[in-house]
Every structure is written in structure tokens, then in C-alpha cells.
Design a protein around this motif. Structure first.
Motif, PDB file in Angstrom:
ATOM      1  N   GLY A  34       0.820  -1.200   0.000  1.00 13.68           N
ATOM      2  CA  GLY A  34       0.000   0.000   0.000  1.00 13.68           C
ATOM      3  C   GLY A  34       0.853   1.248   0.000  1.00 13.68           C
ATOM      4  O   GLY A  34       2.062   1.206   0.236  1.00 13.68           O
ATOM      5  N   ILE A  35       0.210   2.369  -0.285  1.00 12.68           N
ATOM      6  CA  ILE A  35       0.853   3.680  -0.190  1.00 12.68           C
ATOM      7  C   ILE A  35      -0.252   4.724  -0.090  1.00 12.68           C
ATOM      8  O   ILE A  35      -1.389   4.465  -0.485  1.00 12.68           O
ATOM      9  CB  ILE A  35       1.758   3.963  -1.407  1.00 12.68           C
ATOM     10  CG1 ILE A  35       2.818   5.030  -1.072  1.00 12.68           C
ATOM     11  CG2 ILE A  35       0.948   4.363  -2.631  1.00 12.68           C
ATOM     12  CD1 ILE A  35       3.913   5.160  -2.104  1.00 12.68           C
ATOM     13  N   GLY A  36       0.054   5.861   0.467  1.00 11.46           N
ATOM     14  CA  GLY A  36      -0.939   6.917   0.566  1.00 11.46           C
ATOM     15  C   GLY A  36      -1.776   6.801   1.826  1.00 11.46           C
ATOM     16  O   GLY A  36      -1.248   6.704   2.936  1.00 11.46           O
ATOM     17  N   SER A  37      -3.096   6.798   1.674  1.00  8.06           N
ATOM     18  CA  SER A  37      -4.009   6.768   2.816  1.00  8.06           C
ATOM     19  C   SER A  37      -4.013   5.393   3.484  1.00  8.06           C
ATOM     20  O   SER A  37      -4.028   4.363   2.802  1.00  8.06           O
ATOM     21  CB  SER A  37      -5.431   7.111   2.358  1.00  8.06           C
ATOM     22  OG  SER A  37      -5.469   8.392   1.777  1.00  8.06           O
ATOM     23  N   ARG A  38      -4.032   5.385   4.810  1.00  4.84           N
ATOM     24  CA  ARG A  38      -4.084   4.122   5.550  1.00  4.84           C
ATOM     25  C   ARG A  38      -4.596   4.376   6.956  1.00  4.84           C
ATOM     26  O   ARG A  38      -4.656   5.513   7.431  1.00  4.84           O
ATOM     27  CB  ARG A  38      -2.698   3.488   5.645  1.00  4.84           C
ATOM     28  CG  ARG A  38      -1.695   4.296   6.481  1.00  4.84           C
ATOM     29  CD  ARG A  38      -0.372   3.568   6.608  1.00  4.84           C
ATOM     30  NE  ARG A  38       0.664   4.415   7.217  1.00  4.84           N
ATOM     31  CZ  ARG A  38       1.928   4.039   7.392  1.00  4.84           C
ATOM     32  NH1 ARG A  38       2.327   2.836   7.015  1.00  4.84           N
ATOM     33  NH2 ARG A  38       2.810   4.862   7.940  1.00  4.84           N
ATOM     34  N   TYR A  39      -4.960   3.301   7.636  1.00  5.54           N
ATOM     35  CA  TYR A  39      -5.251   3.326   9.063  1.00  5.54           C
ATOM     36  C   TYR A  39      -4.137   2.567   9.764  1.00  5.54           C
ATOM     37  O   TYR A  39      -3.786   1.456   9.355  1.00  5.54           O
ATOM     38  CB  TYR A  39      -6.610   2.694   9.359  1.00  5.54           C
ATOM     39  CG  TYR A  39      -7.746   3.667   9.168  1.00  5.54           C
ATOM     40  CD1 TYR A  39      -8.118   4.535  10.197  1.00  5.54           C
ATOM     41  CD2 TYR A  39      -8.425   3.741   7.959  1.00  5.54           C
ATOM     42  CE1 TYR A  39      -9.154   5.444  10.022  1.00  5.54           C
ATOM     43  CE2 TYR A  39      -9.464   4.649   7.777  1.00  5.54           C
ATOM     44  CZ  TYR A  39      -9.820   5.494   8.820  1.00  5.54           C
ATOM     45  OH  TYR A  39     -10.836   6.400   8.644  1.00  5.54           O
ATOM     46  N   LYS A  40      -3.593   3.160  10.826  1.00  6.32           N
ATOM     47  CA  LYS A  40      -2.395   2.607  11.444  1.00  6.32           C
ATOM     48  C   LYS A  40      -2.504   2.597  12.964  1.00  6.32           C
ATOM     49  O   LYS A  40      -3.028   3.540  13.570  1.00  6.32           O
ATOM     50  CB  LYS A  40      -1.177   3.431  11.035  1.00  6.32           C
ATOM     51  CG  LYS A  40       0.147   2.949  11.633  1.00  6.32           C
ATOM     52  CD  LYS A  40       1.295   3.803  11.146  1.00  6.32           C
ATOM     53  CE  LYS A  40       2.623   3.321  11.704  1.00  6.32           C
ATOM     54  NZ  LYS A  40       2.965   1.956  11.225  1.00  6.32           N
ATOM     55  N   CYS A  41      -1.977   1.510  13.566  1.00  5.89           N
ATOM     56  CA  CYS A  41      -1.750   1.468  15.004  1.00  5.89           C
ATOM     57  C   CYS A  41      -0.271   1.737  15.224  1.00  5.89           C
ATOM     58  O   CYS A  41       0.568   0.900  14.887  1.00  5.89           O
ATOM     59  CB  CYS A  41      -2.131   0.098  15.579  1.00  5.89           C
ATOM     60  SG  CYS A  41      -1.714  -0.061  17.337  1.00  5.89           S
ATOM     61  N   ILE A  43       1.321   1.895  17.925  1.00  2.40           N
ATOM     62  CA  ILE A  43       1.881   1.099  19.014  1.00  2.40           C
ATOM     63  C   ILE A  43       2.365  -0.252  18.507  1.00  2.40           C
ATOM     64  O   ILE A  43       3.442  -0.723  18.872  1.00  2.40           O
ATOM     65  CB  ILE A  43       0.835   0.900  20.138  1.00  2.40           C
ATOM     66  CG1 ILE A  43       0.431   2.251  20.720  1.00  2.40           C
ATOM     67  CG2 ILE A  43       1.380  -0.024  21.233  1.00  2.40           C
ATOM     68  CD1 ILE A  43      -0.720   2.167  21.712  1.00  2.40           C
ATOM     69  N   CYS A  44       1.561  -0.871  17.650  1.00  2.00           N
ATOM     70  CA  CYS A  44       1.861  -2.229  17.172  1.00  2.00           C
ATOM     71  C   CYS A  44       2.401  -2.261  15.749  1.00  2.00           C
ATOM     72  O   CYS A  44       2.673  -3.335  15.215  1.00  2.00           O
ATOM     73  CB  CYS A  44       0.609  -3.097  17.235  1.00  2.00           C
ATOM     74  SG  CYS A  44      -0.115  -3.223  18.873  1.00  2.00           S
ATOM     75  N   ASP A  45       2.533  -1.117  15.109  1.00  2.00           N
ATOM     76  CA  ASP A  45       2.953  -1.065  13.716  1.00  2.00           C
ATOM     77  C   ASP A  45       2.032  -1.913  12.845  1.00  2.00           C
ATOM     78  O   ASP A  45       2.471  -2.752  12.064  1.00  2.00           O
ATOM     79  CB  ASP A  45       4.410  -1.523  13.575  1.00  2.00           C
ATOM     80  CG  ASP A  45       4.980  -1.179  12.206  1.00  2.00           C
ATOM     81  OD1 ASP A  45       4.465  -0.223  11.581  1.00  2.00           O
ATOM     82  OD2 ASP A  45       5.907  -1.870  11.738  1.00  2.00           O
ATOM     83  N   TYR A  46       0.741  -1.697  13.012  1.00  2.00           N
ATOM     84  CA  TYR A  46      -0.281  -2.438  12.285  1.00  2.00           C
ATOM     85  C   TYR A  46      -0.928  -1.493  11.286  1.00  2.00           C
ATOM     86  O   TYR A  46      -1.379  -0.400  11.654  1.00  2.00           O
ATOM     87  CB  TYR A  46      -1.324  -2.967  13.281  1.00  2.00           C
ATOM     88  CG  TYR A  46      -2.350  -3.907  12.700  1.00  2.00           C
ATOM     89  CD1 TYR A  46      -2.118  -5.269  12.633  1.00  2.00           C
ATOM     90  CD2 TYR A  46      -3.572  -3.420  12.236  1.00  2.00           C
ATOM     91  CE1 TYR A  46      -3.061  -6.141  12.112  1.00  2.00           C
ATOM     92  CE2 TYR A  46      -4.524  -4.276  11.713  1.00  2.00           C
ATOM     93  CZ  TYR A  46      -4.261  -5.636  11.656  1.00  2.00           C
ATOM     94  OH  TYR A  46      -5.211  -6.500  11.139  1.00  2.00           O
ATOM     95  N   ASP A  47      -0.969  -1.901  10.010  1.00  2.00           N
ATOM     96  CA  ASP A  47      -1.449  -1.022   8.946  1.00  2.00           C
ATOM     97  C   ASP A  47      -2.574  -1.678   8.154  1.00  2.00           C
ATOM     98  O   ASP A  47      -2.538  -2.893   7.904  1.00  2.00           O
ATOM     99  CB  ASP A  47      -0.316  -0.688   7.973  1.00  2.00           C
ATOM    100  CG  ASP A  47       0.869  -0.048   8.662  1.00  2.00           C
ATOM    101  OD1 ASP A  47       0.789   1.136   8.996  1.00  2.00           O
ATOM    102  OD2 ASP A  47       1.883  -0.749   8.874  1.00  2.00           O
ATOM    103  N   LEU A  48      -3.517  -0.867   7.717  1.00  2.00           N
ATOM    104  CA  LEU A  48      -4.585  -1.337   6.848  1.00  2.00           C
ATOM    105  C   LEU A  48      -4.842  -0.325   5.733  1.00  2.00           C
ATOM    106  O   LEU A  48      -4.855   0.881   5.969  1.00  2.00           O
ATOM    107  CB  LEU A  48      -5.893  -1.525   7.631  1.00  2.00           C
ATOM    108  CG  LEU A  48      -5.972  -2.660   8.653  1.00  2.00           C
ATOM    109  CD1 LEU A  48      -7.323  -2.616   9.358  1.00  2.00           C
ATOM    110  CD2 LEU A  48      -5.745  -4.021   8.004  1.00  2.00           C
TER     111      LEU A  48
END
Length: 238
Positions: A34-41, A43-48
């Protein structure tokens, strides 16, 4: 609708915050780039991806008019599955049609049917008879084709260019060096070779096809509104 902070079933420990990044990331939902817009944690380095963070429970697609795709957190069954749009393996979030057995990555399922910036306009096709600018083959996966019908790019080829060296891309980006850049010139060389017969048009063809590539890359990586010019555009135009 975009929310600045959301809970998500795949990561119940913490809420995910919306952010924008020009650095490539790996989506922990669909396992794709992915690149650009995302949802991220953070704390845990979790990306969607956006499409993975805010999925629809079911969708239809104009290429498969008899299908109803249901969102699933993992591929069904015990056999390997692949995306019917890009031909890549499905290892995470997926839209699946139970009756037909078709599968689509969330970002592939939401690929825009048209990409247009006022200069370059591309349409998405399930199959194209013309040769792809990268692989030279006809048919294969879904393709974006320009209105003038001179520029054609397989979704699969764009993904291969970006994903086949994902380990380098991802870890290189995290170390501060944008390895993504090393994947782009290979296509530019292919474009030049493809138009070798009409020497006077080589430069113009490559420039236009380069712009087309920017749009397709942005769409494939989950953010069709992003031109990622800082990562791709300068290399294509050189």
C-alpha cells in the motif's frame, strides 16, 4: 466516510488512526502493498488499506454481473486461492463469491473503472486484446487502457513490478531508502523498447505512458487519488 480513528475487528487491542504516507507499507489485512491513505496502530505497527479498514460486507462488480462477493477475513477452504483481477495469491482479507468461486483483493475489487487527470484517461477492462507495455503479452489479467488505445498496462504487471521484490521495497523504505524507486526504471526501459520503431515518438509515448503508470500504481496500491509524484513521477519523466 473517513474517520480519524476507528476500532477494527482484526486489531481489537488498539484503535487505528487515519494517516497519509508516501512510504510503501504492507497491509496487515490483505497482505498486499500500500501507499498513501491508511489506518495505522502506531503502538503495534499495524497497517490497513482504506478498503481493508472500512470494507463493505458485500459488493457486486460490473465484470461479474452474476456474482455477489462477500467480505471474508481469510480465504475460504484449504486450497491456495488467487485474485481474479491481478492473478496474485490471496492470503488475507478477500471478497469471495461462493457460487462462482471468484476472489478479489479488497483494493482490486475497488479499482476505479476510469482514471482521469484531464490529460491522461484510462479505462479498466477485464481483458484487452492489445499487448501490455511491460510484458508484451495480450489478455492475462485486468488491464488499464488509454482512450487512444496506445497504452495498456496489466494490473498483474504493475503488481509484479512493485511486489516481486517486496522484501527489498518494504524493509528498504523502513530504513529510509526508497527501494520502490528501483522498480520503476525497468518499465521505462520497456516502454522505450516498445516504441523503438517510431523513433520520433519515443519520448512523447514514454512520457504519456509514464503518467498512465502513475495513476495505475496509485490505484493498485489502494489510493487512486494519490499521484505519489515524489516517488514515481520524477523517475518516469527523466
Amino acid at each position: 466516510m473517513r474517520y480519524n480513528e476507528i476500532p477494527h475487528f482484526s486489531h481489537p487491542q488498539h484503535k487505528l488512526k487515519f494517516e497519509y504516507t508516501e512510504v510503501p507499507f504492507k497491509c496487515d489485512g490483505c497482505k498486499e502493498v500500500g501507499i498513501g491513505s491508511r489506518y495505522k496502530c502506531s503502538i503495534c505497527d499495524y497497517d490497513l488499506h482504506m478498503h481493508c479498514a472500512l470494507p463493505s460486507s458485500s459488493i457486486t462488480h460490473p465484470f461479474y454481473t452474476k456474482c455477489s462477493f462477500q467480505f471474508l477475513p481469510r480465504p475460504p477452504g484449504n486450497i491456495p486461492r488467487y485474485c481474479n483481477a491481478c492473478e496474485k495469491d490471496v492470503t488475507g482479507f478477500v471478497y469471495h463469491c461462493k457460487s462462482c468461486g471468484f476472489d478479489l483483493h479488497p483494493c482490486c475489487a475497488k479499482l476505479p473503472m476510469a482514471l482521469d487527470d484531464g490529460e491522461v484517461k484510462l479505462y479498466l477492462y477485464r481483458k484487452v486484446g492489445a499487448s501490455c507495455h511491460r510484458c508484451g503479452r495480450k489478455g492475462r489479467s485486468w488491464s488499464y487502457r488509454s482512450t487512444c488505445k496506445k497504452y495498456n498496462l496489466h494490473v498483474a504487471c504493475v503488481k509484479e513490478m512493485l511486489v516481486e521484490s517486496w522484501h527489498e521495497i518494504y524493509f528498504g523504505a523502513r530504513n529510509g531508502t526508497r527501494k520502490l524507486e528501483t522498480r520503476i526504471p525497468s518499465l521505462r526501459g520497456t516502454l522505450q523498447s516498445y516504441h523503438r520503431r517510431s523513433k520520433g515518438k519515443v519520448q512523447k509515448c514514454c512520457e504519456i505512458a509514464g503518467l498512465a503508470l502513475q495513476f495505475v500504481i496509485s490505484a493498485v496500491l489502494g489510493d487512486p487519488t494519490t499521484l505519489i509524484a515524489g516517488v514515481v513521477g520524477s523517475l518516469i519523466s527523466k
